[in-house]
Design an enzyme around this catalytic site. Structure first.
Site, mmCIF file in Angstrom:
data_model
loop_
_atom_site.group_PDB
_atom_site.id
_atom_site.type_symbol
_atom_site.label_atom_id
_atom_site.label_comp_id
_atom_site.label_asym_id
_atom_site.label_seq_id
_atom_site.Cartn_x
_atom_site.Cartn_y
_atom_site.Cartn_z
ATOM 1 N N ASP A 139 1.345 5.014 1.817
ATOM 2 C CA ASP A 139 0.908 5.900 2.894
ATOM 3 C C ASP A 139 1.410 7.304 2.611
ATOM 4 O O ASP A 139 2.515 7.488 2.105
ATOM 5 C CB ASP A 139 1.490 5.428 4.233
ATOM 6 C CG ASP A 139 1.076 4.009 4.554
ATOM 7 O OD1 ASP A 139 -0.119 3.701 4.384
ATOM 8 O OD2 ASP A 139 1.946 3.207 4.930
ATOM 9 N N ASP A 156 0.859 -1.191 0.000
ATOM 10 C CA ASP A 156 0.000 0.000 0.000
ATOM 11 C C ASP A 156 0.894 1.240 0.000
ATOM 12 O O ASP A 156 2.108 1.140 0.141
ATOM 13 C CB ASP A 156 -0.929 0.016 1.221
ATOM 14 C CG ASP A 156 -0.189 -0.284 2.509
ATOM 15 O OD1 ASP A 156 0.997 0.106 2.613
ATOM 16 O OD2 ASP A 156 -0.772 -0.893 3.413
ATOM 17 N N ASP A 178 10.991 3.803 12.225
ATOM 18 C CA ASP A 178 11.839 2.714 12.707
ATOM 19 C C ASP A 178 13.149 2.560 11.932
ATOM 20 O O ASP A 178 14.226 2.824 12.435
ATOM 21 C CB ASP A 178 11.046 1.398 12.798
ATOM 22 C CG ASP A 178 10.246 1.058 11.553
ATOM 23 O OD1 ASP A 178 10.350 1.783 10.545
ATOM 24 O OD2 ASP A 178 9.516 0.042 11.572
HETATM 25 P P1 ATP Z 1 4.563 -3.024 4.852
HETATM 26 O O1 ATP Z 1 3.311 -2.176 4.737
HETATM 27 O O2 ATP Z 1 5.135 -3.497 3.591
HETATM 28 O O3 ATP Z 1 4.424 -4.097 5.873
HETATM 29 P P2 ATP Z 1 5.620 -0.594 5.973
HETATM 30 O O4 ATP Z 1 7.033 -0.133 6.190
HETATM 31 O O5 ATP Z 1 4.771 0.262 5.103
HETATM 32 O O6 ATP Z 1 5.704 -2.072 5.462
HETATM 33 P P3 ATP Z 1 3.659 -0.195 7.997
HETATM 34 O O7 ATP Z 1 3.370 -1.063 9.180
HETATM 35 O O8 ATP Z 1 2.662 -0.053 6.918
HETATM 36 O O9 ATP Z 1 5.001 -0.766 7.394
HETATM 37 O O10 ATP Z 1 4.074 1.224 8.569
HETATM 38 C C1 ATP Z 1 4.255 2.373 7.753
HETATM 39 C C2 ATP Z 1 5.442 3.166 8.251
HETATM 40 O O11 ATP Z 1 5.198 3.621 9.596
HETATM 41 C C3 ATP Z 1 6.747 2.402 8.331
HETATM 42 O O12 ATP Z 1 7.412 2.367 7.103
HETATM 43 C C4 ATP Z 1 7.514 3.163 9.382
HETATM 44 O O13 ATP Z 1 8.090 4.328 8.845
HETATM 45 C C5 ATP Z 1 6.414 3.580 10.335
HETATM 46 N N1 ATP Z 1 6.252 2.577 11.420
HETATM 47 C C6 ATP Z 1 5.385 1.535 11.467
HETATM 48 N N2 ATP Z 1 5.490 0.845 12.601
HETATM 49 C C7 ATP Z 1 6.445 1.458 13.339
HETATM 50 C C8 ATP Z 1 7.010 1.237 14.631
HETATM 51 N N3 ATP Z 1 6.612 0.223 15.390
HETATM 52 N N4 ATP Z 1 7.979 2.090 15.051
HETATM 53 C C9 ATP Z 1 8.374 3.135 14.283
HETATM 54 N N5 ATP Z 1 7.890 3.378 13.069
HETATM 55 C C10 ATP Z 1 6.932 2.574 12.580
HETATM 56 MG MG MG Z 2 2.634 0.004 4.708
#
Ligand code: ATP
Ligand code: MG
Length: 496
Positions: free
Chosen positions: A54, A52, A128
């Site tokens: 964001d 997705d 993160d």
């Molecule tokens: P995917 O959606 O492919 O699993 P993603 O990196 O987009 O990976 P998400 O869980 O959708 O992961 O989170 C979006 C963003 O929010 C992350 O890329 C990160 O920058 C931030 N984020 C999410 N969870 C955390 C956390 N526990 N601590 C710090 N930052 C976070």
């Molecule tokens: Mg994501």
């Protein structure tokens, strides 16, 4: 901070869905800063298909609402976010967040609101991993990189922002995210993370809510690299934190099921994350069945009680939703129905809603060398491909074979299986009647019970609970001590 040309990073607007372009463009036209951030940028740079996209902006959620009107909904109280609908898609729009100054707290000290808007630099520092903290402005064709994240992408390295120990202590779920991204992207974990990420640290996961851990475990199971991450889960001591009772080592069955899950995802087939839970908890389920049978309970009751026990214990780690629990118990129950079907019910069984999952489960068992299936998975595999006439012949042959082996060894057949001659398949599991109580009444109950009893911790020592509503006093769920963790500065991803 360095500003990079998006084209140099392998990014182009042609890769992006119109929904995210629309959201970024509308916010920019309204005079706000807006970027794509997180997995959408990371995966696009790596040539992968993002799950997705964001968006992040300096507009507050109510300003976002002004821009999009009825297409926007503000969600969350503690972390206010805007959900913007573009066509049939939903884009999550977050506002730059600063470290919490003075959060609004409840009487019990729980943080109720943490809507402390900040600058892009502050927003960056709360994320993160470096590779998750790149800000892409598609219309300007630029990427803002605050920490040489592009080098980490090139060197395929997973690096936490800030001190890894502090970041893990702030939010232990980042340990799971480390393993997930390392496995999914095939990245190496930076040495400074490896230095602190030891099994003792993984114990912090015990403080994370079982609901959040269930969500995270689902992401691990469905990312398409489950087989790779399983060894890592064991190596880093996370395995024991996620599952209450699982074999100390990966069984051939678990490995095969993991591989199969990844293959299904690759082929674009659907997967049910609860299926893998059924696989992981199969051994404990069998052990618990044997325990009850040893105490003289009939097989059907033993299975029902064992299923409840194992899932109840698992709920101390990850709370599996009720519908998924029912699915798991049905898959397990299907194993004995498929192993020893009543001939007159064979056709009905093959059309049962849970047949497919139960059969797949049995086939995986058989193919991984489990001979207790007695070759029945292969039998069912063949049966499904037969014509009506051939099916009848197969059933007669099965019936003859069954009669022969029953004469030899009656003990192998559950006596209760043959009580009826019905062609209907009875329900696989009885739905639980106990409603899920809310935390308040659960806590009150727990306090009451713990004042009445003394505790013992062993699984084996729990009493034979013939009443499925009764929770044994030594059950870990009743002994769990909730640790209040300050998550106010943690950025939760959209699915959390
Ligand atoms: P995917 O959606 O492919 O699993 P993603 O990196 O987009 O990976 P998400 O869980 O959708 O992961 O989170 C979006 C963003 O929010 C992350 O890329 C990160 O920058 C931030 N984020 C999410 N969870 C955390 C956390 N526990 N601590 C710090 N930052 C976070
Ligand atoms: Mg994501």
């Amino acid at each position: 901070m360095q500003t990079l040309r998006a084209s140099k990073c392998g990014l182009s607007t042609a890769q992006l869905p119109s929904s995210i372009l629309d959201v970024i463009e509308s916010l920019t036209k309204a005079g706000y800063e807006a970027y794509i951030v997180g997995g959408g940028v990371r995966d696009s740079m790596l040539g992968l298909k993002p799950k997705d996209f964001d968006a992040v902006t300096n507009a507050t959620p109510s300003q976002v609402k002004e821009v999009f009107g009825r297409r926007c909904r503000i969600i969350g109280r503690r972390f206010e976010l805007a959900h913007v609908y573009s066509g049939r898609e939903l884009i999550e729009v977050a506002t730059f967040r600063a470290p919490p100054k003075k959060a609004v707290t409840s009487a019990a000290g729980m943080i109720l609101r943490d809507n402390n808007w900040g600058s892009i630099e502050q927003d960056f520092a709360r994320r993160d991993f470096s590779i998750n903290a790149m800000y892409y402005q598609p219309h300007k064709g630029i990427v803002l990189d605050f920490c040489h994240a592009v080098d980490d992408i090139k060197q395929k390295t997973l690096r936490l922002l800030g001190d890894p120990l502090v970041r893990f202590e702030e939010d232990p779920v980042r340990m799971l995210r480390t393993l997930r991204f390392a496995a999914k992207l095939n990245f190496s974990i930076a040495p400074e993370i490896l230095q602190v990420f030891k099994p003792e640290l993984a114990r912090l996961l015990g403080d994370v809510s079982p609901h959040r851990l269930y969500d995270e475990s689902q992401k691990l199971f469905t990312m398409g690299h489950l087989e790779r991450v399983l060894d890592m889960l064991i190596e880093f001591g996370v395995w024991k934190q996620l599952f209450a009772d699982i074999p100390a080592q990966l069984t051939p069955f678990i490995r095969r099921a993991a591989k199969n899950t990844d293959q299904r995802i690759q082929m674009g087939k659907t997967i049910n994350p609860a299926f893998f839970y059924a696989v992981m908890l199969w051994e404990p389920f069998l052990q618990r069945c044997a325990f009850y049978q040893g105490r003289g309970l009939p097989p059907t009751e033993s299975r029902a009680q064992a299923g409840l026990d194992v899932l109840k214990r698992q709920a101390t780690r990850t709370i599996i939703p009720r519908f998924a629990e029912t699915f798991i118990r049905e898959v397990w129950e299907m194993q004995s129905r498929l192993l020893n079907p009543k001939p007159q019910q064979i056709e009905a069984l093959s059309g049962h809603a849970r047949f497919r999952a139960g059969f797949d489960f049995m086939l995986l068992r058989e193919k991984s060398g489990d001979d207790t299936t007695q070759g029945m998975a292969a039998w069912w595999e063949n049966y499904q491909n037969l014509s009506i006439d051939e099916k009848e012949k197969a059933i007669s042959a099965y019936n003859r074979q069954r009669a022969k082996s029953r004469r030899k060894n009656t003990a192998t057949v559950d006596a209760e299986q043959d009580k009826t001659n019905s062609t209907q398949v009875e329900p696989l599991v009885k739905e639980l009647e106990r409603p899920r109580r809310n935390r308040k009444s659960r806590d009150a109950q727990t306090r009451k019970r713990s004042s009445d009893h003394s505790h013992s911790s062993q699984f084996e020592s729990s009493t034979v609970a013939t009443d499925p509503k009764a929770i044994d006093m030594d059950h870990p769920i009743l002994r769990r001590k909730r640790v209040q963790r300050d998550l106010s500065h943690v950025i939760f991803g959209p699915t959390q």
